[in-house]
Design an enzyme around this catalytic site. Sequence first.
Site, PDB file in Angstrom:
ATOM      1  N   HIS A 178       0.855  -1.240   0.076  1.00 51.12           N
ATOM      2  CA  HIS A 178       0.061   0.056  -0.059  1.00 51.12           C
ATOM      3  C   HIS A 178       0.863   1.333   0.194  1.00 51.12           C
ATOM      4  O   HIS A 178       1.839   1.062   0.680  1.00 51.12           O
ATOM      5  CB  HIS A 178      -0.967   0.097   1.261  1.00 51.12           C
ATOM      6  CG  HIS A 178      -0.335  -0.105   2.518  1.00 51.12           C
ATOM      7  ND1 HIS A 178       0.092  -1.441   3.068  1.00 51.12           N
ATOM      8  CD2 HIS A 178       0.059   0.711   3.491  1.00 51.12           C
ATOM      9  CE1 HIS A 178       0.551  -1.294   4.316  1.00 51.12           C
ATOM     10  NE2 HIS A 178       0.578  -0.087   4.562  1.00 51.12           N
ATOM     11  N   HIS A 231       1.111   5.166   0.973  1.00 50.80           N
ATOM     12  CA  HIS A 231       0.641   6.167   2.023  1.00 50.80           C
ATOM     13  C   HIS A 231       0.701   7.591   1.124  1.00 50.80           C
ATOM     14  O   HIS A 231       1.941   7.991   0.578  1.00 50.80           O
ATOM     15  CB  HIS A 231       1.476   6.381   3.165  1.00 50.80           C
ATOM     16  CG  HIS A 231       1.337   5.072   4.038  1.00 50.80           C
ATOM     17  ND1 HIS A 231       0.275   4.942   5.210  1.00 50.80           N
ATOM     18  CD2 HIS A 231       1.771   4.002   4.013  1.00 50.80           C
ATOM     19  CE1 HIS A 231       0.608   4.042   5.925  1.00 50.80           C
ATOM     20  NE2 HIS A 231       1.547   3.282   5.217  1.00 50.80           N
TER      21      HIS A 231
END
Length: 473
Positions: free
Chosen positions: A459, A461
């Site tokens: 993922h 950020h």
Amino acid sequence: KTQWDLSQARQPPPHEHRRARPPSRPPFFCRAPAPMAAMRGHRAGPLVLVATALGAAVWLCSDSGLPFVQMLLGHAAATAVARGARREPALASASTTASAWARQGRGRGVAMEASATLYDVPVSNNGARARLIIYAKGLDASGAVGVEPPSVLGGLGSPEFRALNPQGKMPLLKTASGMAIYESDTIARYLVDAHADVAPSFTPATPELRALDNLIARVHDVYLVALQACLYKATPPFGTFQSRWKALGELKRQVKVIAGLASEEGPFLTGPEIGQSDAALFPTMTFLRHMLPKFMQPGWEFNELEAFGPKLLKWWGHMTGGAVPSAGRVLEEMQVALAKWDDSGRWNAILHAGRQDKADRTIFDKIISKDIPSEIVFEDDLCLVFKDIAPAAPVHLLVIPKRREGLTQLRHAVADHEYILGHLMRVAGEQGKAAVGEGGFRIVVNDGAEAAQSVFHLHVHVLGGRPMMWPPG
């Protein structure tokens, strides 16, 4: 050399003035030999004797001489039978060869070489398409077409091979006249056309069936073979796809398209007669049956009936059940070669085959499936963007791939992942700009527990809305 090269063998001296022959009349040594009576009393030099012998040989292979050759062969056959000698096969072969030479030499003045050569290797499904036709018509056994590996020309990248095929790919057919033909469909159609007098014809009986035959072969070439690299190639692209998973899905869909076109009655794809489409699809089906089961992932539990459908499975059974010996021969050749690929570990590092995502599901999977609610700000077919439930800044977004594909951490990225990594960064930039306007934002990817990664599903950020310090803590 051709007749026109040989016509320059002797140029008359300047003092010899001869009346020019009509342009349409070939040189004397390419015409039927003169009667011996006309030659009595003349001493022939070596060149004349050689030219006369050559002219006789050429005439025997011409339209005029062919009946004479056939008459002699027929007389010899009759004599052999009368004597009880079993020489019919040899005589038939000699007659066939003479006829073939004569056909190839028509309009050229001299006879061409007896055989063409297909350059190919056993594992090639495109080349196997041509080999199936060659074997079915017995062109290899008769000597009309030989099969050799490209290595005899120095390999695909050699100057010798590329002089014949500038694409540097297999298969390549060099005809008896020296013409180079590449692209499997063109080769297959040439073989059927050039040897139309040899059964099977590979040509369905009606215009409608011939159109269907061409359509299946066309769909196979343009939409199926264009994607087959996703089954065995180490890195993308796969046709127009960067994603192996998407390419596999489209390949599976195109198989269903072909299955929908196949004849209900069979036993061949267009009906009672074998066609070009059968020769094209059979080797590719050999690939699919061997390779598709290797890609066992959630959402792709391989099932033969679901993958190919009842009509293609029935067709496959006919092709491999002994009714089509040439198909059995091609299948054996390809299976031996594919077993070597298996032994070499070819699929060990290929994503979704040897390299599979077996890590546990995470909370992100439940967010993607909507089993857990989240505040989604953007979504497309590849990624999901939502707000972090424990924000570290006024703006804190997470950009995640919908399919993890082994990307539990950034360190596991391979060439197959380039398309999704680039997509994630583009979306992160767009969503960061949308969230903070003219202000700055920071992009962070944590890799591993020591880097504070807590969810092992890659993922990105996106942090903004406040001043950022450097170095990050």
